[in-house]
Scaffold this motif. Structure first.
Motif, PDB file in Angstrom:
ATOM      1  N   PHE A  19      -7.842   8.086   1.111  1.00  0.00           N
ATOM      2  CA  PHE A  19      -6.166   7.268   0.114  1.00  0.00           C
ATOM      3  C   PHE A  19      -6.544   5.659  -0.308  1.00  0.00           C
ATOM      4  O   PHE A  19      -6.214   4.731  -1.326  1.00  0.00           O
ATOM      5  CB  PHE A  19      -5.031   7.045   0.796  1.00  0.00           C
ATOM      6  CG  PHE A  19      -4.804   8.831   0.093  1.00  0.00           C
ATOM      7  CD1 PHE A  19      -3.731   8.271  -0.997  1.00  0.00           C
ATOM      8  CD2 PHE A  19      -3.967   9.002   0.712  1.00  0.00           C
ATOM      9  CE1 PHE A  19      -3.205   9.595  -2.070  1.00  0.00           C
ATOM     10  CE2 PHE A  19      -3.731  10.718   0.131  1.00  0.00           C
ATOM     11  CZ  PHE A  19      -3.219  10.875  -1.010  1.00  0.00           C
ATOM     12  N   ASN A  56      -6.070  11.388   4.013  1.00  0.00           N
ATOM     13  CA  ASN A  56      -5.079  10.610   3.968  1.00  0.00           C
ATOM     14  C   ASN A  56      -6.002   9.707   4.063  1.00  0.00           C
ATOM     15  O   ASN A  56      -5.749   8.264   4.071  1.00  0.00           O
ATOM     16  CB  ASN A  56      -4.903  10.928   5.478  1.00  0.00           C
ATOM     17  CG  ASN A  56      -3.552   9.931   4.846  1.00  0.00           C
ATOM     18  OD1 ASN A  56      -2.613   9.784   4.412  1.00  0.00           O
ATOM     19  ND2 ASN A  56      -3.150   9.775   6.430  1.00  0.00           N
ATOM     20  N   ILE A 103      -6.595   3.585  -3.728  1.00  0.00           N
ATOM     21  CA  ILE A 103      -5.482   2.636  -3.966  1.00  0.00           C
ATOM     22  C   ILE A 103      -6.588   0.946  -4.668  1.00  0.00           C
ATOM     23  O   ILE A 103      -5.533   0.184  -5.321  1.00  0.00           O
ATOM     24  CB  ILE A 103      -5.369   2.156  -3.023  1.00  0.00           C
ATOM     25  CG1 ILE A 103      -3.941   3.165  -2.438  1.00  0.00           C
ATOM     26  CG2 ILE A 103      -4.100   0.758  -3.307  1.00  0.00           C
ATOM     27  CD1 ILE A 103      -3.139   4.266  -3.569  1.00  0.00           C
ATOM     28  N   TYR A 129       0.880  -0.834   0.305  1.00  0.00           N
ATOM     29  CA  TYR A 129      -0.243   0.123   0.270  1.00  0.00           C
ATOM     30  C   TYR A 129       0.844   1.000   0.382  1.00  0.00           C
ATOM     31  O   TYR A 129       0.618   1.731  -1.197  1.00  0.00           O
ATOM     32  CB  TYR A 129      -1.112   0.280   1.486  1.00  0.00           C
ATOM     33  CG  TYR A 129      -1.455   1.268   1.926  1.00  0.00           C
ATOM     34  CD1 TYR A 129      -2.506   2.069   0.212  1.00  0.00           C
ATOM     35  CD2 TYR A 129      -1.838   1.567   2.591  1.00  0.00           C
ATOM     36  CE1 TYR A 129      -3.176   2.774   0.748  1.00  0.00           C
ATOM     37  CE2 TYR A 129      -2.241   3.000   2.885  1.00  0.00           C
ATOM     38  CZ  TYR A 129      -2.948   3.876   2.195  1.00  0.00           C
ATOM     39  OH  TYR A 129      -3.381   4.337   1.907  1.00  0.00           O
ATOM     40  N   GLU A 141       2.014   6.214   6.937  1.00  0.00           N
ATOM     41  CA  GLU A 141       2.647   4.905   5.303  1.00  0.00           C
ATOM     42  C   GLU A 141       4.268   4.820   4.809  1.00  0.00           C
ATOM     43  O   GLU A 141       4.956   4.754   4.858  1.00  0.00           O
ATOM     44  CB  GLU A 141       1.774   5.326   4.685  1.00  0.00           C
ATOM     45  CG  GLU A 141       0.767   4.528   4.796  1.00  0.00           C
ATOM     46  CD  GLU A 141       0.494   2.819   5.128  1.00  0.00           C
ATOM     47  OE1 GLU A 141       1.500   1.695   5.099  1.00  0.00           O
ATOM     48  OE2 GLU A 141      -0.118   2.084   6.204  1.00  0.00           O
ATOM     49  N   ASP A 188       2.209  11.490   7.453  1.00  0.00           N
ATOM     50  CA  ASP A 188       1.648  10.006   6.796  1.00  0.00           C
ATOM     51  C   ASP A 188       2.424   9.260   6.986  1.00  0.00           C
ATOM     52  O   ASP A 188       3.897   8.755   6.533  1.00  0.00           O
ATOM     53  CB  ASP A 188       2.068  10.236   4.925  1.00  0.00           C
ATOM     54  CG  ASP A 188       1.563   9.032   4.034  1.00  0.00           C
ATOM     55  OD1 ASP A 188       1.306   8.386   4.682  1.00  0.00           O
ATOM     56  OD2 ASP A 188       2.214   9.134   2.714  1.00  0.00           O
ATOM     57  N   GLN A 238       2.540   1.104  -3.389  1.00  0.00           N
ATOM     58  CA  GLN A 238       1.472   2.328  -4.271  1.00  0.00           C
ATOM     59  C   GLN A 238       0.937   4.129  -4.454  1.00  0.00           C
ATOM     60  O   GLN A 238       0.899   4.546  -5.075  1.00  0.00           O
ATOM     61  CB  GLN A 238       0.342   1.277  -3.960  1.00  0.00           C
ATOM     62  CG  GLN A 238       0.161   0.193  -4.937  1.00  0.00           C
ATOM     63  CD  GLN A 238       0.989   0.146  -6.331  1.00  0.00           C
ATOM     64  OE1 GLN A 238       0.060  -0.049  -7.309  1.00  0.00           O
ATOM     65  NE2 GLN A 238       2.221  -0.595  -6.434  1.00  0.00           N
ATOM     66  N   LYS A 239       0.375   4.366  -2.745  1.00  0.00           N
ATOM     67  CA  LYS A 239       0.150   5.220  -2.428  1.00  0.00           C
ATOM     68  C   LYS A 239       1.388   6.294  -2.756  1.00  0.00           C
ATOM     69  O   LYS A 239       0.960   7.594  -3.223  1.00  0.00           O
ATOM     70  CB  LYS A 239       0.370   5.587  -0.856  1.00  0.00           C
ATOM     71  CG  LYS A 239      -0.226   6.725   0.018  1.00  0.00           C
ATOM     72  CD  LYS A 239      -0.406   6.854   0.757  1.00  0.00           C
ATOM     73  CE  LYS A 239      -0.977   7.872   0.960  1.00  0.00           C
ATOM     74  NZ  LYS A 239      -1.198   7.953   3.221  1.00  0.00           N
ATOM     75  N   ASN A 240       3.216   6.296  -2.653  1.00  0.00           N
ATOM     76  CA  ASN A 240       3.891   7.006  -2.912  1.00  0.00           C
ATOM     77  C   ASN A 240       5.053   7.638  -3.720  1.00  0.00           C
ATOM     78  O   ASN A 240       5.551   8.184  -3.907  1.00  0.00           O
ATOM     79  CB  ASN A 240       4.499   7.496  -0.811  1.00  0.00           C
ATOM     80  CG  ASN A 240       3.253   8.234  -0.030  1.00  0.00           C
ATOM     81  OD1 ASN A 240       2.449   8.866  -0.249  1.00  0.00           O
ATOM     82  ND2 ASN A 240       3.733   7.367   1.009  1.00  0.00           N
TER      83      ASN A 240
END
Length: 210
Positions: free
Chosen positions: A159, A156, A163, A91, A125, A123, A94-96
Protein backbone atom coordinates in the motif's frame (compact mmCIF):
# COMPACT_ATOMS: atom_id res chain seq x y z
CA UNK A 1 -6.23 -24.34 10.93
CA UNK A 2 -9.91 -24.21 10.02
CA UNK A 3 -12.11 -24.20 6.96
CA UNK A 4 -11.95 -20.41 7.05
CA UNK A 5 -8.24 -20.53 6.20
CA UNK A 6 -9.25 -22.39 3.05
CA UNK A 7 -11.93 -19.84 2.18
CA UNK A 8 -9.46 -16.98 2.55
CA UNK A 9 -6.97 -18.90 0.42
CA UNK A 10 -9.67 -19.08 -2.29
CA UNK A 11 -10.19 -15.33 -1.97
CA UNK A 12 -6.47 -14.79 -2.54
CA UNK A 13 -6.58 -17.11 -5.55
CA UNK A 14 -9.46 -15.07 -6.94
CA UNK A 15 -7.49 -11.84 -6.46
CA UNK A 16 -4.38 -13.20 -8.15
CA UNK A 17 -6.38 -14.66 -11.03
CA UNK A 18 -7.34 -11.03 -11.76
CA UNK A 19 -4.08 -9.47 -10.59
CA UNK A 20 -3.36 -7.48 -13.77
CA UNK A 21 -6.92 -6.22 -14.30
CA UNK A 22 -6.60 -2.44 -14.29
CA UNK A 23 -9.61 -2.07 -11.98
CA UNK A 24 -8.54 -4.62 -9.37
CA UNK A 25 -7.01 -3.41 -6.14
CA UNK A 26 -4.98 -4.97 -3.34
CA UNK A 27 -7.69 -6.55 -1.19
CA UNK A 28 -9.87 -9.65 -1.53
CA UNK A 29 -12.86 -10.84 0.49
CA UNK A 30 -15.06 -13.90 0.86
CA UNK A 31 -18.60 -14.04 2.23
CA UNK A 32 -19.76 -17.44 3.46
CA UNK A 33 -23.17 -18.45 4.77
CA UNK A 34 -24.74 -21.91 5.05
CA UNK A 35 -22.55 -23.50 2.38
CA UNK A 36 -22.87 -20.55 -0.02
CA UNK A 37 -19.78 -18.50 -0.80
CA UNK A 38 -18.71 -15.63 -3.05
CA UNK A 39 -15.34 -13.97 -3.65
CA UNK A 40 -14.58 -10.39 -4.62
CA UNK A 41 -11.80 -7.82 -4.85
CA UNK A 42 -11.59 -4.12 -4.25
CA UNK A 43 -12.44 -2.32 -7.50
CA UNK A 44 -11.45 1.10 -8.83
CA UNK A 45 -14.44 3.27 -9.72
CA UNK A 46 -14.37 5.61 -12.75
CA UNK A 47 -14.24 8.62 -10.40
CA UNK A 48 -11.02 7.36 -8.78
CA UNK A 49 -12.60 6.11 -5.56
CA UNK A 50 -12.28 2.50 -4.43
CA UNK A 51 -15.17 0.17 -3.82
CA UNK A 52 -13.91 -2.13 -1.11
CA UNK A 53 -13.83 -5.90 -1.44
CA UNK A 54 -16.23 -6.48 1.46
CA UNK A 55 -18.88 -4.29 -0.19
CA UNK A 56 -18.47 -6.10 -3.50
CA UNK A 57 -18.74 -9.48 -1.80
CA UNK A 58 -21.87 -8.48 0.09
CA UNK A 59 -23.57 -7.06 -3.01
CA UNK A 60 -22.74 -10.15 -5.05
CA UNK A 61 -23.98 -12.48 -2.31
CA UNK A 62 -27.29 -10.62 -2.07
CA UNK A 63 -27.70 -10.59 -5.86
CA UNK A 64 -27.03 -14.33 -6.06
CA UNK A 65 -28.46 -15.81 -2.85
CA UNK A 66 -30.41 -13.08 -1.10
CA UNK A 67 -29.62 -11.48 2.24
CA UNK A 68 -27.02 -13.29 4.36
CA UNK A 69 -28.23 -14.75 7.64
CA UNK A 70 -26.91 -14.38 11.20
CA UNK A 71 -24.40 -17.18 10.66
CA UNK A 72 -22.67 -15.37 7.77
CA UNK A 73 -18.91 -14.85 7.96
CA UNK A 74 -16.97 -12.13 6.14
CA UNK A 75 -13.31 -12.89 5.52
CA UNK A 76 -10.88 -10.39 4.07
CA UNK A 77 -7.18 -10.25 3.34
CA UNK A 78 -7.02 -6.92 5.23
CA UNK A 79 -9.06 -6.14 8.34
CA UNK A 80 -12.28 -4.21 7.53
CA UNK A 81 -11.87 -0.45 7.62
CA UNK A 82 -13.32 1.38 10.61
CA UNK A 83 -12.21 4.94 9.88
CA UNK A 84 -14.95 7.43 9.07
CA UNK A 85 -14.88 8.97 5.60
CA UNK A 86 -12.75 12.07 5.27
CA UNK A 87 -10.46 14.01 2.99
CA UNK A 88 -7.21 14.17 4.95
CA UNK A 89 -3.77 13.87 3.40
CA UNK A 90 -2.37 11.47 6.02
CA UNK A 91 -1.43 8.02 4.76
CA UNK A 92 -4.23 6.33 6.72
CA UNK A 93 -6.80 8.78 5.33
CA UNK A 94 -5.68 8.20 1.75
CA UNK A 95 -5.63 4.44 2.23
CA UNK A 96 -8.97 3.92 3.90
CA UNK A 97 -11.21 6.96 3.97
CA UNK A 98 -10.56 9.77 1.51
CA UNK A 99 -10.54 7.49 -1.55
CA UNK A 100 -13.21 5.05 -0.36
CA UNK A 101 -16.73 4.70 -1.71
CA UNK A 102 -19.39 5.13 0.99
CA UNK A 103 -19.15 4.29 4.70
CA UNK A 104 -16.60 2.05 6.38
CA UNK A 105 -16.80 -1.69 5.82
CA UNK A 106 -17.25 -2.24 9.56
CA UNK A 107 -20.33 -0.03 9.52
CA UNK A 108 -21.61 -1.76 6.39
CA UNK A 109 -21.28 -5.21 7.95
CA UNK A 110 -23.03 -4.18 11.14
CA UNK A 111 -25.90 -2.69 9.10
CA UNK A 112 -26.38 -6.08 7.42
CA UNK A 113 -26.14 -8.11 10.61
CA UNK A 114 -22.77 -9.68 9.79
CA UNK A 115 -20.86 -9.86 13.05
CA UNK A 116 -18.37 -12.69 12.47
CA UNK A 117 -15.23 -11.70 10.59
CA UNK A 118 -11.73 -12.94 9.92
CA UNK A 119 -8.75 -11.35 8.21
CA UNK A 120 -5.25 -12.24 7.08
CA UNK A 121 -3.54 -9.14 8.43
CA UNK A 122 -4.49 -6.22 10.65
CA UNK A 123 -4.61 -2.77 9.10
CA UNK A 124 -2.76 -0.97 11.86
CA UNK A 125 -3.32 2.35 10.12
CA UNK A 126 -7.01 1.91 10.82
CA UNK A 127 -7.32 -0.39 13.85
CA UNK A 128 -5.18 -0.78 16.98
CA UNK A 129 -5.72 -4.55 17.36
CA UNK A 130 -8.56 -7.08 17.41
CA UNK A 131 -10.23 -5.11 20.20
CA UNK A 132 -11.08 -2.44 17.62
CA UNK A 133 -13.54 -5.03 16.26
CA UNK A 134 -14.63 -6.82 19.42
CA UNK A 135 -15.45 -3.42 20.93
CA UNK A 136 -17.81 -2.91 17.97
CA UNK A 137 -19.51 -6.24 18.65
CA UNK A 138 -17.66 -8.40 16.12
CA UNK A 139 -16.50 -11.95 16.72
CA UNK A 140 -13.03 -12.31 15.17
CA UNK A 141 -11.99 -15.67 13.69
CA UNK A 142 -8.29 -16.49 13.91
CA UNK A 143 -6.58 -17.20 10.56
CA UNK A 144 -3.48 -19.38 10.89
CA UNK A 145 -2.41 -20.68 7.47
CA UNK A 146 1.16 -19.41 7.07
CA UNK A 147 0.94 -18.92 3.30
CA UNK A 148 -2.31 -16.99 3.62
CA UNK A 149 -0.82 -14.82 6.37
CA UNK A 150 2.36 -14.15 4.37
CA UNK A 151 0.47 -13.20 1.22
CA UNK A 152 -1.93 -10.95 3.12
CA UNK A 153 0.94 -9.16 4.86
CA UNK A 154 2.71 -8.67 1.53
CA UNK A 155 -0.45 -7.14 0.06
CA UNK A 156 -0.70 -4.71 2.94
CA UNK A 157 3.01 -3.86 2.66
CA UNK A 158 2.36 -2.82 -0.96
CA UNK A 159 0.00 0.00 0.00
CA UNK A 160 2.65 2.69 0.75
CA UNK A 161 4.12 2.34 -2.74
CA UNK A 162 0.59 2.51 -4.19
CA UNK A 163 -0.20 5.72 -2.26
CA UNK A 164 3.06 7.26 -3.50
CA UNK A 165 2.26 6.28 -7.09
CA UNK A 166 -1.21 7.78 -6.81
CA UNK A 167 0.29 11.01 -5.48
CA UNK A 168 2.36 11.16 -8.68
CA UNK A 169 -0.84 11.04 -10.71
CA UNK A 170 -0.98 7.33 -11.55
CA UNK A 171 -4.45 5.76 -11.60
CA UNK A 172 -4.96 2.34 -10.11
CA UNK A 173 -2.08 0.02 -9.28
CA UNK A 174 -1.37 -1.96 -12.46
CA UNK A 175 2.01 -0.29 -13.03
CA UNK A 176 3.05 -1.11 -9.49
CA UNK A 177 1.93 -4.73 -9.91
CA UNK A 178 3.94 -4.99 -13.12
CA UNK A 179 7.05 -3.80 -11.28
CA UNK A 180 6.49 -6.39 -8.57
CA UNK A 181 5.83 -9.40 -10.83
CA UNK A 182 8.48 -12.04 -10.32
CA UNK A 183 9.95 -10.31 -7.28
CA UNK A 184 10.18 -12.27 -4.05
CA UNK A 185 8.29 -9.34 -2.48
CA UNK A 186 5.36 -9.69 -4.88
CA UNK A 187 2.24 -10.92 -3.03
CA UNK A 188 1.26 -13.05 -6.02
CA UNK A 189 4.71 -14.65 -6.12
CA UNK A 190 4.65 -15.34 -2.38
CA UNK A 191 1.25 -16.98 -2.65
CA UNK A 192 1.94 -19.06 -5.74
CA UNK A 193 5.33 -20.28 -4.53
CA UNK A 194 3.91 -21.49 -1.24
CA UNK A 195 0.24 -22.36 -1.73
CA UNK A 196 -1.43 -25.39 -3.20
CA UNK A 197 -3.41 -23.34 -5.69
CA UNK A 198 -5.87 -26.07 -6.72
CA UNK A 199 -8.59 -25.09 -9.16
CA UNK A 200 -8.59 -21.39 -9.90
CA UNK A 201 -11.73 -19.41 -9.27
CA UNK A 202 -13.01 -17.76 -12.41
CA UNK A 203 -15.29 -14.81 -12.90
CA UNK A 204 -15.21 -11.03 -12.95
CA UNK A 205 -13.41 -9.07 -10.20
CA UNK A 206 -16.71 -8.12 -8.61
CA UNK A 207 -18.49 -11.41 -9.02
CA UNK A 208 -16.19 -13.96 -7.46
CA UNK A 209 -16.98 -16.70 -9.93
CA UNK A 210 -20.68 -17.20 -9.32
Amino acid sequence: MSIYDDYLKKALRHLFDHWMDERVGLVAAALIDSGKDVYATSVLNPDGTWKHAERNALEQFEATYGKPGPSAVMLSTLSPCVRAAGSGDAYGDQKNAARRQDESCSALLKQHGITTIGFGTLDNEDARDNSSYTDLGFNVIDIRDRIVLAACKALNDTFPAYIEAEARGETGCVALKEQLLGSLLCPKTIFERGADCGASIKGSPESGGV
